[in-house]
Design a protein around this motif. Sequence first.
Motif, mmCIF file in Angstrom:
data_model
loop_
_atom_site.group_PDB
_atom_site.id
_atom_site.type_symbol
_atom_site.label_atom_id
_atom_site.label_comp_id
_atom_site.label_asym_id
_atom_site.label_seq_id
_atom_site.Cartn_x
_atom_site.Cartn_y
_atom_site.Cartn_z
ATOM 1 N N ILE A 174 37.882 18.556 59.737
ATOM 2 C CA ILE A 174 36.944 19.176 60.486
ATOM 3 C C ILE A 174 36.187 17.991 60.974
ATOM 4 C CG2 ILE A 174 35.468 20.865 61.170
ATOM 5 C CD1 ILE A 174 36.734 22.798 59.363
ATOM 6 N N ILE A 175 35.983 17.730 62.436
ATOM 7 C CA ILE A 175 34.931 16.906 62.807
ATOM 8 C C ILE A 175 34.031 17.882 63.510
ATOM 9 C CG2 ILE A 175 34.353 15.037 64.589
ATOM 10 C CD1 ILE A 175 37.264 13.885 63.934
ATOM 11 N N VAL A 176 32.875 17.563 63.000
ATOM 12 C CA VAL A 176 31.666 18.558 63.745
ATOM 13 C C VAL A 176 30.527 17.899 64.645
ATOM 14 C CG1 VAL A 176 29.509 20.106 63.072
ATOM 15 C CG2 VAL A 176 31.700 20.342 61.855
ATOM 16 N N ALA A 177 30.518 17.792 65.840
ATOM 17 C CA ALA A 177 29.621 17.032 66.490
ATOM 18 C C ALA A 177 28.136 17.567 66.440
ATOM 19 C CB ALA A 177 30.096 17.195 68.189
ATOM 20 N N VAL A 178 27.320 16.584 66.553
ATOM 21 C CA VAL A 178 25.968 17.019 66.562
ATOM 22 C C VAL A 178 25.202 16.102 67.820
ATOM 23 C CG1 VAL A 178 23.600 16.822 65.458
ATOM 24 C CG2 VAL A 178 25.642 17.546 64.143
ATOM 25 N N GLY A 179 24.705 16.657 68.760
ATOM 26 C CA GLY A 179 24.011 16.034 69.791
ATOM 27 C C GLY A 179 23.546 16.819 71.077
ATOM 28 N N PHE A 180 22.551 16.254 71.793
ATOM 29 C CA PHE A 180 22.198 17.073 72.834
ATOM 30 C C PHE A 180 22.968 17.379 73.827
ATOM 31 C CE2 PHE A 180 18.020 14.442 71.786
ATOM 32 C CZ PHE A 180 17.477 15.352 71.196
ATOM 33 N N PRO A 181 22.708 18.359 74.563
ATOM 34 C CA PRO A 181 23.665 18.474 75.870
ATOM 35 C C PRO A 181 23.560 17.298 76.748
ATOM 36 C CG PRO A 181 22.501 20.544 75.391
ATOM 37 C CD PRO A 181 21.879 19.358 74.536
ATOM 38 N N GLY A 182 24.819 16.778 77.190
ATOM 39 C CA GLY A 182 24.728 15.351 77.971
ATOM 40 C C GLY A 182 24.788 14.069 77.323
ATOM 41 N N VAL A 236 35.133 20.328 66.598
ATOM 42 C CA VAL A 236 34.051 21.226 66.979
ATOM 43 C C VAL A 236 32.939 20.341 67.872
ATOM 44 C CG1 VAL A 236 32.456 23.063 66.302
ATOM 45 C CG2 VAL A 236 34.303 22.429 64.751
ATOM 46 N N ASP A 237 33.033 20.869 69.353
ATOM 47 C CA ASP A 237 32.358 20.147 70.447
ATOM 48 C C ASP A 237 31.196 21.039 70.648
ATOM 49 O OD1 ASP A 237 30.999 18.907 72.390
ATOM 50 O OD2 ASP A 237 32.582 19.039 73.956
ATOM 51 N N ASN A 238 30.191 21.404 69.886
ATOM 52 C CA ASN A 238 29.067 22.125 69.995
ATOM 53 C C ASN A 238 27.661 21.235 69.839
ATOM 54 O OD1 ASN A 238 30.604 24.522 70.958
ATOM 55 N ND2 ASN A 238 30.614 24.827 68.777
ATOM 56 N N THR A 239 26.635 21.691 70.087
ATOM 57 C CA THR A 239 25.379 20.895 70.109
ATOM 58 C C THR A 239 24.880 20.994 68.381
ATOM 59 O OG1 THR A 239 24.118 22.979 70.214
ATOM 60 C CG2 THR A 239 24.162 21.435 72.193
ATOM 61 N N ASN A 240 25.322 21.808 67.682
ATOM 62 C CA ASN A 240 25.195 22.056 66.322
ATOM 63 C C ASN A 240 23.716 21.404 65.739
ATOM 64 O OD1 ASN A 240 27.443 23.435 65.795
ATOM 65 N ND2 ASN A 240 28.717 21.480 66.332
ATOM 66 N N PRO A 241 22.476 21.732 66.376
ATOM 67 C CA PRO A 241 21.378 20.974 66.192
ATOM 68 C C PRO A 241 20.798 21.099 64.645
ATOM 69 C CG PRO A 241 20.894 23.200 67.125
ATOM 70 C CD PRO A 241 22.435 23.096 67.063
ATOM 71 N N ASP A 242 21.298 22.215 63.782
ATOM 72 C CA ASP A 242 20.517 22.352 62.710
ATOM 73 C C ASP A 242 21.374 22.437 61.454
ATOM 74 O OD1 ASP A 242 21.423 25.099 63.222
ATOM 75 O OD2 ASP A 242 19.409 25.410 63.976
ATOM 76 N N PRO A 243 21.168 22.544 60.206
ATOM 77 C CA PRO A 243 22.040 22.815 59.010
ATOM 78 C C PRO A 243 22.554 24.220 59.074
ATOM 79 C CG PRO A 243 20.039 21.849 58.406
ATOM 80 C CD PRO A 243 19.680 21.990 59.638
ATOM 81 N N GLU A 244 22.015 25.128 59.762
ATOM 82 C CA GLU A 244 22.738 26.398 59.757
ATOM 83 C C GLU A 244 23.688 26.662 60.222
ATOM 84 O OE1 GLU A 244 21.022 30.912 60.754
ATOM 85 O OE2 GLU A 244 20.081 29.510 60.734
ATOM 86 N N SER A 245 23.578 25.902 61.757
ATOM 87 C CA SER A 245 24.832 25.856 62.713
ATOM 88 C C SER A 245 26.054 25.216 62.286
ATOM 89 C CB SER A 245 24.360 25.458 63.876
ATOM 90 O OG SER A 245 24.002 24.113 64.058
ATOM 91 N N PHE A 262 25.893 12.006 67.694
ATOM 92 C CA PHE A 262 25.799 11.430 68.960
ATOM 93 C C PHE A 262 24.411 11.039 68.990
ATOM 94 C CE2 PHE A 262 29.779 13.688 69.048
ATOM 95 C CZ PHE A 262 30.423 12.625 69.967
ATOM 96 N N MET A 263 24.112 9.768 69.294
ATOM 97 C CA MET A 263 22.809 9.267 69.312
ATOM 98 C C MET A 263 22.178 9.041 70.483
ATOM 99 S SD MET A 263 22.662 8.675 65.890
ATOM 100 C CE MET A 263 21.217 7.709 65.695
ATOM 101 N N ALA A 264 22.606 9.618 71.586
ATOM 102 C CA ALA A 264 22.040 9.588 72.832
ATOM 103 C C ALA A 264 20.442 10.106 72.879
ATOM 104 C CB ALA A 264 22.925 10.169 73.757
ATOM 105 N N SER A 265 19.409 9.571 73.288
ATOM 106 C CA SER A 265 18.295 10.132 73.301
ATOM 107 C C SER A 265 18.233 11.336 74.336
ATOM 108 C CB SER A 265 17.176 8.966 73.575
ATOM 109 O OG SER A 265 17.401 8.547 75.102
#
Length: 420
Positions: free
Chosen positions: A278-286, A332-341, A358-361
Amino acid sequence: AEALGRGQSGILTESGTLHLVNQSYPFTVHFTGRPAGTPSAASQKGLKSKSMDNGEMGRKAVPKRSIHEFFAGSPKKVAGFDIDGCIITTKSGKVFPTSPDDWRILYPEIQPRLASLLKKGYKVVFFTNQMGISRGKLRPEVFKSKVEDILQTLQLPVQVFVATGPGIYRKPVIGMWQHLCEKANAGVTVDQSESFYVGDAAGRPVNWAPGKKKKDFSCSDRLFALNLGLQFHTPEEFFLGWKKAPFSLPTFDPRKLDSMARLCDPPTASLTSTSQEIIVAVGFPGSGKSTFFQTHIVPKGYEYVNRDTLGSWQNCVKACERGLKEGRSIAVDNTNPDPESRKRYCKSAGVPCRCFNFMASMELAKHNNRVSICSVTNLHLNKFVTPTLSEGFSEILQIHFVPNFADSQLEALYRQFSEG
């Protein structure tokens, strides 16, 4: 040609030209969007006719309604101005007008200075953002009437462009200027080296001058000029001769984004695996997650799981469980911003789970959203927590945003400052 003497009258038709004072001052009339059978606004108002073009401004453009252009010739030099806070201010002293007639000319020096520019061969053009029109808070005919009253007070021929909504016409993006150059200057090429722009949204800080306690609400006017490569002045600098004020540009500069940067860190990491995972994405929208997955991961056979298409995180978890049982790897292409998600996906037993961070500011992500005219997310950005291996990830890759453009026009648009 028809010669007219004192007290005589005539009719100007489409593209007709009126010459004053021994043909020294040509005035050309253009009509846009006038319904059939509607009396010509120019014939009704003569030389007092004004110009306002909002028919093509903004993504949700309002229909053209007897809007016309009437201006002195088509000079190569353009003197551009914002309207609110630059040409006019409120009579009430409030930030926003309380009624359509709550306005006054900002400085007495404005009218004679504009008149002087016309005598020097400049075309005076107003460029204004009026998002309230597309939002239904400002009727276009009300604003059109207000502009005509302003120009009636100035008693000068001025061309006006209105960005009624978001998109390529809204300053600081240069769509209004391009429309002027390509479609509204009678084919005459504008000399940008001799042109300039004046506006009050200049990125000036608090207390930028004595008696000026408030900072500028944005930097959009200065960025509009910067995107175009035009000389820029604030109203105080141009009309009153004040010295240049301090200012700040946005921290993110789209001109400096490197199209040749490396895609990920560590650079030797493999983006996909031959084993189920499983690959889980983490990053801001955009931040480029969807494009990255569709380009580099999905073509390798990974099942694509995305909340935008599935509707909820619960549906995403079910899709993951279903795909894993069928022997497929999951992206999994979601924002996933925190450990819970993120732990919803990491807890799948027996299957490695990697994180693509994803390192985009935030500033870069906002720019990407504005350029693509995406809707603004309601996500609380302060919820983002940097992922760690302790969450159950077997590996964390840092994914950098590397822009890729289909053509030079798209790149030129992307390299513009999109907000101030």
